[in-house]
Design an enzyme around this catalytic site. Structure first.
Site, short mmCIF file in Angstrom:
data_model
loop_
_atom_site.label_atom_id
_atom_site.label_comp_id
_atom_site.label_asym_id
_atom_site.label_seq_id
_atom_site.Cartn_x
_atom_site.Cartn_y
_atom_site.Cartn_z
N ASP A 70 0.82 -1.20 0.00
CA ASP A 70 0.00 0.00 0.00
C ASP A 70 0.87 1.26 0.00
OD1 ASP A 70 -2.21 1.92 0.92
OD2 ASP A 70 -3.29 0.03 0.78
N HIS B 223 -3.77 5.27 4.15
CA HIS B 223 -4.58 4.13 3.73
C HIS B 223 -3.96 2.80 4.19
CE1 HIS B 223 -6.11 1.56 0.28
NE2 HIS B 223 -7.21 2.18 0.63
N ASP C 184 -18.79 0.06 -13.14
CA ASP C 184 -17.54 -0.70 -13.20
C ASP C 184 -17.79 -2.09 -12.62
OD1 ASP C 184 -14.96 -1.17 -13.98
OD2 ASP C 184 -14.15 0.61 -13.01
N SER D 78 -11.62 -1.23 -0.06
CA SER D 78 -10.31 -1.14 0.60
C SER D 78 -10.34 -1.67 2.01
CB SER D 78 -9.88 0.32 0.71
OG SER D 78 -9.11 0.70 -0.39
#
Ligand code: NAG
Ligand code: NAG
Length: 835
Positions: free
Chosen positions: A199, A237, A343, A409
């Site tokens: 990440d 993140h 998507d 995520s």
């Protein structure tokens, strides 16, 4: 890493560092990746070609980077082209080894000119931060809260935000959590397992992560240093994902799913990265790191179709074949947050790899968050943001927590943590056993939402939910006495030549291929796991296309779906779609692919060719070889004319339900009952229209909106109330005034009652969403008895502060208006690629 410490500084000036011995002189040299055989040494290539050896590429044996001055690179490229042509001739001649000439350059097995480092990977960022709401705690919930306290004291959990970590123990929506506390009570907490979070860094100085930080498994590919510390403002993140997996049981923030497991940080997302480095990163210390948790991928904008380059593909195969002592690295990927832009995770070459566990999201009410992408490659879902709630985890800082982590995520790392627990009881599980266990123990949700197909195996599969949500207890239990599967077998069909124009609108172009029992025996193939279809379709507007795969058992995989924003003037070029929907069914019989051009317009195209690839378990595991590394000479594979038919199909559905959000106006992949296999399908059997988007929050019986109705009416009058009020106003204004007075009196009365009653509750909402909840100011907090922090902790100050609710670097500020229905927000903006 064979990098001298001092180089790191110089490299970071270059921007994106290479892990190789020489700093990349990006301006003056060109770089090439070569795969050379055992008998050819890199120094021979250096001498023979005048190229400089830069080093081996990560853990890929025989793969090296070479460089040349820019002026010479054209000649070198031409030479490599010649060699490639020669290799092709040799393969065609049927005996590549025999036909090999004396030329030592024939030891070059594969080559690729390397592109400059690029920023093509994006974090699967949380959608905007949810609202907070207050409500009564019911008596039943009081009981669950007591259970929670009991578990905490039994396990010695004193972490201050543990009670906010509903994904671990959900006291308010019982059953809507990972079901992990029973695993801990059995003494399984992840000891001995290491997860690498690939990440934007990991704050190893966080008191919550420090005890479980595994420095030896960590590396910073962005700054070329051993310590992947967060540096940039938005390098948060990876730390948040790490906390979800392995935050320690102490007095800081909360705990991870596997709170005694170790965590490594591999930093790749904070700068452009080359394919060589990315390939190295996902194999980094792959004998120590067991799991690679990856919450990123190509843009989720409904327009991107991107797969990892050959080196990265090879590194993934290398990982499952050689990592973890040959048991295989476990790759976990977040499915993607682009569902509101149509998507689909089959347009992402990481999530649709057979080597990755693809994880979508489910919210705390068990609903489908609108951002979470569907696809036939999705294996499971795990908890994340949605329904005005998010994941509470560790943040960057010595003692910082975060209450707004979300998106797919946040779902991926919870699955990774659950896998860590399973590996801690059964370290011998292979990467495929892990996938089997996920398939077998996932719990179906909303079985009546129209998205589920019953498979011949008896299991159920949904493109929206995969095999269901992760149940950590069931996963670990099943792992205990799981019989290891035999090695992987595969079957690749010939390339099937179609070369037919695709009809528009109500028809589809169907191509069949029949797999025989003899072929399966010949391939040592016992039972099916993954199916991939590689295909070429050319089309002047990619977003108009859709593709279905029908199996002998009548199961339908929606390999591809129309994407309204995908204007790309190409079709599918050698693209490989993947499906797990055929897991466990018999591969023998007729497989058909149906390509549709769903929009009648000036854009059209041709279905060129395709190839069916079956992956599964070997009949006899004793000498089943490993699959060769992926190569780019697949086009040399034998060709066959395909069986082709035009089928009449219903036009692609236009959604008839009222959209709950402007961005929700799209068609989700939906499934039908398995039809009988036949050459042409009657129209109704191919009807993909559905009356409603069954997974949208309003259509779902246990949706957020019904949950919201449990809330106390807010004192500031919700939008819903306002609408009602305005309607009343239009009808009978006088009555309205009387009613308003009445309500006001009621409220005051209730307010007085509340102040005196014995319920535990906390009033922490602030109706003004733009007003940050900065602790005291603007915060109404009252108690009747003991406080329970239902939806937010003190750390919620973080929620609206700084840039955390900002999208990442590529986002244009364009946050859509929230409405009052409580369905979660879309990723909130159009994500624009920097390319
Ligand atoms: C959760 O785990 C318990 C054991 O702690 C198990 O009995 C139960 O079936 C699991 N599932 C649910 C939904 O509670
Ligand atoms: C589609 O592919 C075929 C075969 O490769 C080619 O002949 C044709 O020109 C292509 N059409 C378009 C629109 O690209």
């Amino acid at each position: 890493m064979r990098v001298a410490g001092g180089i790191a500084v110089a490299l970071s000036l270059v921007g994106a560092a290479s892990a190789n011995a020489h700093p990349r002189a990006i301006e003056s040299r060109e770089f090439f990746a070569l795969h050379i055989d055992d008998s050819t040494s890199p120094s021979y290539i250096e001498r023979a070609l005048g190229a400089r050896h830069e080093g081996q590429i990560g853990e890929l044996e025989g793969h090296h980077t070479f460089s040349l001055p820019r002026e010479q690179s054209d000649d070198f490229n031409a030479l490599l082209d010649d060699l490639r042509a020669k290799r092709k001739l040799r393969r065609r001649s049927g005996n590549p080894i025999e036909a090999r000439s004396a030329d030592p350059l024939d030891g070059i097995l594969w080559s690729e000119k390397l592109a400059r480092p690029r920023q093509r990977l994006h974090k699967r960022i949380p959608p905007p931060i949810p609202d907070v709401a207050s409500r009564f705690i019911t008596e039943n919930e009081m009981k669950t809260l007591e259970t929670q306290s009991h578990i905490m004291s039994t396990l010695g959990i004193t972490d201050p935000i543990f009670k906010d970590q509903w994904h671990l123990f959900n006291a308010l929506q019982p059953g809507h959590d990972l079901n992990v506390t029973g695993v801990w009570l059995d003494g399984v907490t992840g000891k001995g397992v290491i997860t690498a979070v690939v990440d934007d860094g990991l704050d190893m100085y966080s008191e919550d992560l420090k005890p479980n930080y595994f420095a030896e498994g960590s590396w910073d590919y962005n700054n070329n240093s051993p310590e992947p510390k967060p540096v940039l403002d938005d390098d948060r993140h990876g730390t948040r994902c790490s906390g979800e997996i392995a935050a320690s049981k102490n007095d800081v923030c909360g705990v991870g799913v596997a709170y005694d497991s170790k965590i490594s940080g591999i930093r790749i997302l904070s700068a452009a990265i080359s394919d060589e480095d990315e390939a190295a990163s996902i194999n980094y210390k792959f004998q120590e790191n067991d799991i690679y948790s990856c919450s990123w991928g190509p843009m989720d904008d409904g327009q991107t179709m991107d797969a990892p380059g050959m080196l990265i593909k090879r590194a993934m195969v290398n990982g499952v074949q050689k990592g973890r002592g040959g048991k295989g690295s476990v790759f976990v990927f977040a499915a993607g947050n682009g569902a509101t832009y149509d998507d689909n995770c089959n347009f992402d070459g990481y999530t649709n790899s057979i080597y990755s566990v693809t994880v979508g999201a489910i919210d705390r009410y068990g609903d489908h968050p609108p951002y979470s992408e569907s696809c036939s490659a999705q294996l499971v879902v795990a908890y994340s943001s949605g329904g005005r709630s998010a994941i509470h985890t560790t943040d960057v800082g010595t003692n910082e927590c975060f209450a707004g982590h979300g998106g797919t995520s946040a779902a991926g790392p919870l699955a990774a943590g659950s896998i860590a627990l399973a590996l801690s009881v059964r370290p011998d599980l292979t990467w495929r056993d892990v996938q089997y266990l996920m398939v077998e123990t996932a719990v179906t949700v909303h079985e009546d939402d129209g998205s589920w197909q019953t498979l011949p195996s008896g299991r159920k599969f949904s493109h929206d939910w995969g095999f269901g949500k992760v149940d950590t207890y069931a996963l670990v239990q099943k792992a205990r006495d799981w019989e290891l599967v035999k090695p992987q077998a595969w079957y690749h069909s010939p390339w099937l030549r179609v070369h037919n124009n695709i009809p528009q609108g109500s028809q589809g172009l169907l191509s069949r291929y029949i797999v025989t029992g003899d072929q399966m025996k010949g391939a040592n193939f016992a039972r099916l796991e993954h199916v991939t279809v590689t295909m070429n379709v050319n089309h002047t507007r990619r977003g108009d296309l859709s593709v279905e795969l029908r199996s002998p058992g009548g199961v339908i995989s929606h390999l591809s779906v129309p994407r309204r924003n995908d204007e790309e003037n190409v079709g599918y070029e050698d693209w490989t779609f993947m499906t797990v929907a055929h897991w466990g069914e018999s591969p023998v019989g007729e497989w058909s692919v149906i390509v549709k051009d769903t929009v009648v317009n000036e854009h059209s195209g041709q279905f060129v060719d395709w190839r069916l690839n079956l992956w599964g378990e070997a009949i006899d595991g004793t000498d089943q070889p490993l699959h060769p590394l992926p190569n780019d000479h697949d086009d040399d594979h034998p060709y066959e004319e395909a069986h082709v038919a035009t089928t009449t199909v219903q036009p692609v559905p236009t959604k008839t339900s009222t959209p709950t959000h402007p961005d929700d106006q799209h068609d989700r992949p939906v499934n039908q009952k398995p039809p009988q296999a036949s050459e042409t399908f009657p129209a109704e059997e191919l009807d993909t229209s559905k009356p409603a988007d069954a997974t949208s929050p309003t259509a779902s019986p246990t949706s957020t909106s019904s949950a919201i109705s449990n809330y106390l009416p807010s004192f500031g009058a919700s939008k819903r109330t306002q609408i009602w009020i305005y309607a009343s106003l239009a009808m009978i204004i006088v009555f309205f005034i009387g009613l308003g007075v009445y309500f006001q009196l009621q409220r005051q009365k209730r307010r007085r009652t509340n102040a005196q009653d014995d319920y535990e509750f906390e009033m922490i909402e602030d109706e003004d969403e733009t007003h940050p909840m900065t602790g005291g100011a603007g915060r109404t907090q009252r108690r009747g008895g003991e406080l329970y922090n239902a939806f937010a902790g003190e750390s919620d100050e973080e929620v609206f502060s700084e840039d955390d609710d900002e999208p990442y670097r590529d986002r244009l500020a364009n946050i859509s208006e929230k409405d009052d229905e409580g369905e979660d927000d879309s990723p909130g903006s159009h994500l624009l690629s920097e390319k």
